[in-house]
Design an enzyme around this catalytic site. Structure first.
Site, PDB file in Angstrom:
ATOM      1  N   SER A   1      23.768 -30.167 -23.580  1.00 30.61           N
ATOM      2  CA  SER A   1      22.366 -29.829 -23.375  1.00 30.61           C
ATOM      3  C   SER A   1      21.833 -30.533 -22.127  1.00 30.61           C
ATOM      4  CB  SER A   1      21.548 -30.166 -24.629  1.00 30.61           C
ATOM      5  OG  SER A   1      20.263 -29.594 -24.573  1.00 30.61           O
TER       6      SER A   1
ATOM      7  N   GLU B   1      25.880 -21.778 -21.529  1.00 26.68           N
ATOM      8  CA  GLU B   1      25.171 -21.616 -22.798  1.00 26.68           C
ATOM      9  C   GLU B   1      23.737 -22.069 -22.589  1.00 26.68           C
ATOM     10  OE1 GLU B   1      24.128 -24.172 -25.345  1.00 26.68           O
ATOM     11  OE2 GLU B   1      24.211 -25.672 -23.756  1.00 26.68           O
TER      12      GLU B   1
ATOM     13  N   HIS C   1      24.735 -25.055 -28.343  1.00 24.79           N
ATOM     14  CA  HIS C   1      23.726 -25.368 -29.348  1.00 24.79           C
ATOM     15  C   HIS C   1      23.950 -24.650 -30.676  1.00 24.79           C
ATOM     16  CE1 HIS C   1      21.620 -26.675 -25.672  1.00 24.79           C
ATOM     17  NE2 HIS C   1      20.887 -27.431 -26.459  1.00 24.79           N
TER      18      HIS C   1
END
Length: 308
Positions: A116, A213, A278
């Site tokens: 992330s 992503e 995630h």
């Protein structure tokens, strides 16, 4: 794109530091994550400011200076064998320039784990330190605390990396079929786009297998990020593309259509649903290791284990 230096694998009794370079960390999730780490026969030590919250900006885990100090102290501690990020959110970019990169480079190589917002650290470690890093679940993340697959794959990568040299798509299709080889890189799409032009970002993805992503982004925002990378020339020469999870990014069919619209013209293999990011049960992917992608078969094969 060159392969990067692989840090040592972990063994029972290894000491790992847990730090919070981004957002604030829920104490109960941190304690649950630490219990899992201890169950792996590791010795976790927690940064002094892991549970801090910034006085004015509550989305940060303490001040930039304190988050940077925790990270640097953990990385430069010769007794620490790996550094686990507690969670993502936002904040790495605010503190990255406060790190003493010469001191980080002088410290012995060790595994860095996170994803992330930690995408910015993956990029910085590749460009400034030349080290392989692990795009994987974080110590106080919901997925790590509650999902056995995420735990098991990270543990295998850390302790027995030769056992997880093959990663298979979870039934996804080849958006663009073909085979490609290159060095793995990437992470959260919005972070890759926002890193462009900074001193820690690599100038290009040329020769790489790019992992993408994201989470909670509307289609037009994903379009903006992809278009920015294209217009900047950052994707010129990329060898292949792997897609992870797109949790909360709207109907996946629309995301798939967007990827084909924006990236299909690159003429490189594109494969989906590789289980990193995630989504539930996220897998760990080593960035900086050379790998081979068979998009048609939905198989990624690492050329060497993630860690030595």
């Amino acid at each position: 794109m060159k392969e990067l230096v692989r840090p040592p694998r972990l063994a029972a009794g290894a000491r790992v530091a847990v730090v919070a370079p981004s957002g604030p960390v829920p104490e109960e999730r941190l304690q649950a994550g630490l219990d899992i780490v201890r169950g792996w026969d590791l010795d976790p030590v927690v940064g002094a400011h892991v549970l801090d919250r910034h006085g004015r900006f509550g989305y940060l885990a303490g001040t930039d200076a304190d988050r940077a100090a925790d990270f640097q102290a953990a990385w430069c501690d010769p007794s620490v064998d790996a550094v686990f990020c507690a969670r993502g959110g936002y904040g790495v970019q605010r503190m990255a320039d406060l790190l003493d990169w010469d001191a980080l480079r002088a410290a012995r190589p060790k595994a860095l784990v996170g994803f992330s917002d930690i995408t910015a650290l993956h990029e910085a470690f590749a460009t400034r330190l030349g080290l392989v890093t692990l795009h994987g679940p974080m110590a106080a993340g919901i997925d790590f605390v509650k999902n056995a697959r995420a735990q098991d794959h990270l543990r295998a990568t850390l302790f027995e990396p030769e056992s997880v040299r093959t990663i298979r798509s979870a039934g996804g299709q080849a958006l663009v079929p073909g085979r490609a080889g290159g060095v793995l890189l990437g992470g959260c799409l919005c972070l890759l786009a926002s890193e462009l032009g900074t001193p820690h970002a690599r100038p290009s993805a040329a020769g790489g297998l790019l992992c993408l992503e994201d989470v909670g982004e509307e289609t037009y925002r994903l379009d903006r990020y992809l278009t920015q990378l294209l217009r900047a020339g950052w994707l010129d020469g990329v060898a292949g593309i792997l897609l992870g999870s797109w949790e909360g990014c709207g109907p996946y069919e629309r995301v798939r259509d967007l990827v084909l619209d924006r990236l299909g013209g690159l003429g490189v293999p594109i494969a989906e649903e590789f289980g990193f990011g995630h989504g539930e049960g996220a897998l760990t992917v080593p960035f900086g290791v050379r790998a081979e992608l068979d998009a048609g078969a939905g198989v990624l094969t690492l050329g060497v284990p993630a860690l030595v």
